[in-house]
Design an enzyme around this catalytic site. Structure first.
Site, short mmCIF file in Angstrom:
data_model
loop_
_atom_site.label_atom_id
_atom_site.label_comp_id
_atom_site.label_asym_id
_atom_site.label_seq_id
_atom_site.Cartn_x
_atom_site.Cartn_y
_atom_site.Cartn_z
CB SER A 106 -0.96 -0.07 1.19
OG SER A 106 -1.91 0.94 1.12
CG ASP A 156 -7.46 -1.70 -3.73
OD1 ASP A 156 -8.03 -0.82 -3.04
OD2 ASP A 156 -6.26 -1.98 -3.60
CG HIS A 187 -6.04 -1.41 0.01
ND1 HIS A 187 -5.54 -0.92 -1.19
CD2 HIS A 187 -5.22 -0.91 0.97
CE1 HIS A 187 -4.48 -0.16 -0.95
NE2 HIS A 187 -4.26 -0.15 0.35
C1 MLT Z 1 -1.39 5.89 -0.17
O1 MLT Z 1 -1.77 6.83 0.49
O2 MLT Z 1 -0.20 5.62 -0.37
C2 MLT Z 1 -2.47 5.04 -0.74
O3 MLT Z 1 -3.67 5.74 -0.76
C3 MLT Z 1 -2.63 3.77 -0.01
C4 MLT Z 1 -2.85 3.97 1.46
O4 MLT Z 1 -1.88 4.08 2.17
O5 MLT Z 1 -3.99 3.97 1.90
#
Ligand code: MLT
Length: 206
Positions: A106, A156, A187
């Site tokens: 992520s 996701d 996700h």
């Molecule tokens: C981010 O902020 O890098 C992406 O939106 C994924 C997350 O961390 O939720």
């Protein structure tokens, strides 16, 4: 002296030349991905920094203005800072800088993608779970020798499939060898992601 610029981090020495650079998701910390790293490669060293940005108390690697909307100046600055940390940690822990493989989830996958685009010399390969385009670089990086595996969630809610595809195209047009797999998931990381990524790492990365 600790590696500079300083990051709170864990370093677990291994018995091979490879180091996995473990990059956690929003709200995670330097301990989160240690078990996964060990599962991926029992012999590799593990270097796991904690992101310095706090969003409502949750560590991240760069600022965002909203979900999926990034503060691009901060992304650039934090990418350089993290890359400099890896260089100095490599000297400090006697890591072979040519054998660093990022494993990010992520937000951690997004900063890893940003390192590939802005400081490609830091990584030989990368496993990116639930990644999106972090920024569009001003100059095309040379990713000719880089192998990248991306695990995406077909459902996701945070990352549209088109955005992950855009990242894949950006990396491929810079010369990277990219494998992308879509899972019937959201996700969250699944056991399917972990199994396929581990198999890919074992078979495809020196
Ligand atoms: C981010 O902020 O890098 C992406 O939106 C994924 C997350 O961390 O939720």
């Amino acid at each position: 002296m600790r590696p500079q610029p300083d990051f709170i981090h864990e370093f677990v020495p291994g018995s091979s030349a490879r180091t996995l650079l473990l990059l956690h998701g929003t709200g995670g910390n330097e301990r989160d991905l240690i078990p996964l790293g060990r599962e991926f490669d029992p012999k590799a060293s593990l270097l796991s920094p904690r992101g310095k940005i706090l969003e409502n108390g949750m560590p991240r690697f760069f600022r965002r203005l909203a979900e999926g909307v990034f503060d691009l100046e901060d992304v650039k600055q934090r990418t350089q800072e993290l890359a400099d940390f890896v260089v100095s940690a490599a000297a400090h822990y006697k890591i072979d800088i040519k054998k660093v493989v990022a494993v990010g989830y992520s937000n951690g996958a997004n900063i890893a993608a940003s390192i590939l685009l802005l400081r490609p010399e830091i990584l030989s390969a990368a496993i990116l779970f639930r990644a999106m385009v972090p920024l569009v670089p001003e100059t095309t990086p040379n990713l000719n020798s880089k192998r990248i595996w991306i695990g995406a969630g077909a459902h996701d809610p945070i990352i549209p499939a088109s955005n992950t595809q855009e990242l894949v195209e950006m990396l491929r047009s810079s010369g990277a060898d990219v494998t992308i797999r879509f899972f019937q998931s959201g996700h969250q990381l699944t056991s399917g992601d972990v199994d396929l990524a581990r198999e890919w790492l074992t078979k495809s990365v020196d």
